[in-house]
Design an enzyme around this catalytic site. Structure first.
Site, mmCIF file in Angstrom:
data_model
loop_
_atom_site.group_PDB
_atom_site.id
_atom_site.type_symbol
_atom_site.label_atom_id
_atom_site.label_comp_id
_atom_site.label_asym_id
_atom_site.label_seq_id
_atom_site.Cartn_x
_atom_site.Cartn_y
_atom_site.Cartn_z
ATOM 1 N N GLY A 184 0.832 -1.210 0.000
ATOM 2 C CA GLY A 184 0.000 0.000 0.000
ATOM 3 C C GLY A 184 0.857 1.245 0.000
ATOM 4 C CB ALA A 185 2.138 3.403 -2.648
ATOM 5 N N GLY A 186 0.019 4.266 0.297
ATOM 6 C CA GLY A 186 -0.809 5.361 0.799
ATOM 7 C C GLY A 186 -0.028 6.170 1.826
ATOM 8 C CB ILE A 188 0.205 4.207 6.937
ATOM 9 C CG1 ILE A 188 -0.867 4.915 7.770
ATOM 10 C CG2 ILE A 188 1.086 3.306 7.804
ATOM 11 C CD1 ILE A 188 -1.768 3.992 8.558
ATOM 12 C CB SER A 272 -0.006 0.839 5.253
ATOM 13 O OG SER A 272 0.969 0.738 4.215
ATOM 14 C CG ASP A 315 -10.972 7.461 11.621
ATOM 15 O OD1 ASP A 315 -11.033 8.627 11.186
ATOM 16 O OD2 ASP A 315 -9.904 6.833 11.784
ATOM 17 C CB ALA A 323 -6.490 13.629 13.826
ATOM 18 C CG HIS A 447 11.679 38.878 1.282
ATOM 19 N ND1 HIS A 447 11.762 37.891 0.339
ATOM 20 C CD2 HIS A 447 12.902 39.461 1.377
ATOM 21 C CE1 HIS A 447 12.998 37.882 -0.146
ATOM 22 N NE2 HIS A 447 13.708 38.811 0.462
HETATM 23 P P1 NAI Z 1 -4.519 4.809 2.417
HETATM 24 O O1 NAI Z 1 -5.947 4.717 2.059
HETATM 25 O O2 NAI Z 1 -3.853 6.131 2.529
HETATM 26 O O3 NAI Z 1 -3.642 3.960 1.371
HETATM 27 C C1 NAI Z 1 -3.853 2.593 1.156
HETATM 28 C C2 NAI Z 1 -3.175 2.199 -0.146
HETATM 29 O O4 NAI Z 1 -3.163 0.795 -0.213
HETATM 30 C C3 NAI Z 1 -3.909 2.702 -1.381
HETATM 31 O O5 NAI Z 1 -3.010 3.296 -2.263
HETATM 32 C C4 NAI Z 1 -4.520 1.432 -1.955
HETATM 33 O O6 NAI Z 1 -4.656 1.472 -3.351
HETATM 34 C C5 NAI Z 1 -3.508 0.380 -1.530
HETATM 35 N N1 NAI Z 1 -4.024 -0.981 -1.459
HETATM 36 C C6 NAI Z 1 -5.233 -1.387 -1.015
HETATM 37 N N2 NAI Z 1 -5.331 -2.738 -1.103
HETATM 38 C C7 NAI Z 1 -4.147 -3.191 -1.587
HETATM 39 C C8 NAI Z 1 -3.628 -4.480 -1.882
HETATM 40 N N3 NAI Z 1 -4.349 -5.591 -1.686
HETATM 41 N N4 NAI Z 1 -2.367 -4.584 -2.380
HETATM 42 C C9 NAI Z 1 -1.615 -3.464 -2.582
HETATM 43 N N5 NAI Z 1 -2.069 -2.205 -2.315
HETATM 44 C C10 NAI Z 1 -3.309 -2.073 -1.824
HETATM 45 O O7 NAI Z 1 -4.398 3.973 3.777
HETATM 46 P P2 NAI Z 1 -3.272 3.901 4.892
HETATM 47 O O8 NAI Z 1 -1.972 4.395 4.382
HETATM 48 O O9 NAI Z 1 -3.371 2.525 5.431
HETATM 49 O O10 NAI Z 1 -3.770 4.930 5.971
HETATM 50 C C11 NAI Z 1 -5.011 4.669 6.660
HETATM 51 C C12 NAI Z 1 -5.711 5.949 7.010
HETATM 52 O O11 NAI Z 1 -4.980 6.663 7.967
HETATM 53 C C13 NAI Z 1 -5.924 6.826 5.816
HETATM 54 O O12 NAI Z 1 -7.301 7.066 5.689
HETATM 55 C C14 NAI Z 1 -5.170 8.055 6.121
HETATM 56 O O13 NAI Z 1 -5.904 9.211 5.745
HETATM 57 C C15 NAI Z 1 -4.940 8.022 7.617
HETATM 58 N N6 NAI Z 1 -3.623 8.566 7.894
HETATM 59 C C16 NAI Z 1 -3.401 9.884 7.688
HETATM 60 C C17 NAI Z 1 -2.157 10.423 7.870
HETATM 61 C C18 NAI Z 1 -1.932 11.846 7.564
HETATM 62 O O14 NAI Z 1 -2.896 12.587 7.468
HETATM 63 N N7 NAI Z 1 -0.702 12.299 7.383
HETATM 64 C C19 NAI Z 1 -1.022 9.606 8.318
HETATM 65 C C20 NAI Z 1 -1.350 8.231 8.430
HETATM 66 C C21 NAI Z 1 -2.613 7.752 8.239
#
Ligand code: NAI
Length: 468
Positions: A184-186, A188, A272, A315, A323, A447
């Site tokens: 998962g390149a999201g 996290i 993730s 959530d 958050a 500036h």
């Molecule tokens: P995410 O929804 O950001 O990313 C999940 C990724 O996993 C997506 O790109 C998706 O296409 C991919 N994926 C799904 N199933 C898969 C599979 N079977 N094989 C390979 N890739 C797959 O979710 P993440 O990173 O787990 O974060 C969870 C939640 O926590 C999110 O809703 C995020 O908004 C929140 N969060 C927010 C942060 C921030 O605001 N900086 C920091 C960490 C988490």
């Protein structure tokens, strides 16, 4: 039986903020919050205990180490024998978490919010109130707010445990993995993948979708991917994971990419792939609390569930799992309960990814705006033409402004670069007031600051950037 006006179930950003705001508005409030997975009574939910806060602490520590190795020499500073004491880094992280979770306990005392630690479970309706088992003590409340958050989504092929971890495990590796896999390149995956890469791991990210950060603006995603690859993060897109097998020494992952089957072995694997709503132990079934087909608590625009006097926020109701979105819902609901006009503007929620460079945006991307039939104009300005960015030694990235071609109203602003997590705030404020790109362009920016890039991008939308 003790009676409250408002009982909040869940002490994360949605729940604890709702409790404080309700108490400020004169309600008698209690909050029941489950113990953390390691058995601690620690308010703040995922965000403070195993999410936003500890991940940022580790991102900051690891970035300092990375800068020391790669960036300081450019500033004429050489350091020999730099090393990482991971135990110290993790205990600093724990200290930051303890300070903040303790801070919420203090705020509860200050606002006279009664705190229970353990599960909150619906028992029965009693007239126009609800009886809830708050960690073994039955209490009665007229209004019950469900703010029980979410849990990491597991890959059915690879349940969490052993070398397969979710966010909390990935924040506590006892040693730096040599080879780290991330599914998962999201958000996290990118943040925690970055932490361990900086500390020395070889990181491979496996993503199901065919492209990178498809929710972000195309230009931002392209620039960010280029930077992450340059740092050594390895990405595979459009993969289909078919097998995950654990052994004593690690975990092997088999996936198909462009019709080729590949097997790779990692020391640790972070999964993730999003999060699922958490209604564990709530007794939702026993009282008939309606959930949707994905398990989210169903609410109307006033956060009312199907049960009278029962509300849900954060959530557990879906939408952006952030958050700050959850906190705003907590405030809005408490104000609605007090007869005020609570409101959350879901159109202007800032998104931030705390990698290096950071990524931040608010509003629609150029592509989304066009898909909605809007005529847009855009302006882009690079950090490489900004004095402060050059002084910092970080010229990466840019700010891109998307405005309505006819009215000039700001539709979206997209950033990739140093400290953009802080720069997005002014844009959100201007968009909240329905401002235009000209409003942004005519606002005086100090500036030399990075914020001048935001101003210049707004000027560029009118083809009159001054420094480009
Ligand atoms: P995410 O929804 O950001 O990313 C999940 C990724 O996993 C997506 O790109 C998706 O296409 C991919 N994926 C799904 N199933 C898969 C599979 N079977 N094989 C390979 N890739 C797959 O979710 P993440 O990173 O787990 O974060 C969870 C939640 O926590 C999110 O809703 C995020 O908004 C929140 N969060 C927010 C942060 C921030 O605001 N900086 C920091 C960490 C988490």
């Amino acid at each position: 039986m003790e009676t409250f006006d408002v009982l909040v179930i869940g002490g994360g950003p949605a729940g604890y903020v709702a409790a404080i705001r309700a108490a400020q508005l004169g309600f008698r409030v209690a909050c029941v919050d489950a113990f953390t997975r390691d058995g601690k009574a620690s308010l703040g939910g995922t965000c403070l205990n195993v999410g936003c806060i500890p991940s940022k602490a580790m991102l900051d520590s690891s970035e300092k180490y990375e800068m020391l190795q790669h960036d300081f020499a450019d500033h004429g500073i050489t350091v020999q024998g730099a090393s990482v004491d991971l135990g110290k880094m993790l205990s600093r992280k724990a200290g930051v978490v303890d300070k903040l979770t303790g801070g919420i306990a203090y705020l509860f005392k200050k606002n006279k919010v009664t705190s229970f630690h353990g599960y909150g479970q619906f028992v029965r309706q009693d007239g126009d109130a609800w009886v809830v088992d708050a960690a073994g003590t039955e209490v009665k409340a007229k209004h019950v707010i469900v703010a029980t958050g979410s849990n990491p989504r597991a890959l059915p092929l690879a349940p969490f445990g052993g070398h397969v971890v979710e966010n909390s495990g990935a924040l506590a590796f006892e040693q730096v993995p040599t080879k780290l896999g991330v599914i998962g390149a999201g958000v996290i995956g990118l943040e925690l993948g970055s932490v361990w890469r900086r500390l020395g791991a070889q990181v491979t990210v496996l993503e199901a979708l065919p492209g990178f950060l498809m929710a972000a603006d195309d230009a931002v995603a392209k620039e960010a991917l280029k930077q992450f690859q340059k740092q050594g993060l390895e990405f595979h897109f459009g993969v289909n994971i078919s097998k995950v097998e654990q052994s004593d020494g690690g975990v092997s992952v088999t996936y198909t990419e462009k019709e080729q089957e590949v097997t790779v072995t990692f020391d640790k694997l972070i999964v993730s792939i999003g999060r699922v709503p958490n209604t564990d132990g709530l007794g939702a079934d026993s009282v008939g609390l309606a959930l949707d087909e994905r398990g989210f608590v169903k609410v109307d625009s006033h956060y009312r569930t199907n049960l009278p006097g029962v509300y849900a926020i954060g959530d557990v109701i879906g939408g952006a799992m952030l958050a700050h979105k959850a906190e705003e819902e907590g405030v809005a609901l408490a104000e609605m309960l007090a007869g005020q006009a609570g409101h959350v503007n879901y159109d202007v929620i800032p998104w931030v990814i705390y990698t290096s460079p950071e990524i931040a945006w608010a509003g629609l991307t150029e592509k989304q705006a066009k898909a909605q039939g809007l005529q847009v104009k855009t302006g882009q300005f690079p950090f490489s033409a900004n004095g402060r960015a050059l002084g910092h030694g970080d010229p990466r990235g840019f700010v891109k402004v998307v405005a309505d071609a006819q009215t000039d109203r700001l539709i979206g602003v997209h950033m990739v670069g140093g400290n953009v997590s802080e720069l997005i705030a002014e844009v959100v404020a201007i968009m909240e007031f329905g401002g235009s790109s000209e409003d942004l362009a005519r606002t005086i920016h100090a500036h030399p600051t990075l914020s001048e890039v935001v101003k210049e991008a707004a000027l560029a939308a009118d083809k009159r950037a001054l420094h480009m």
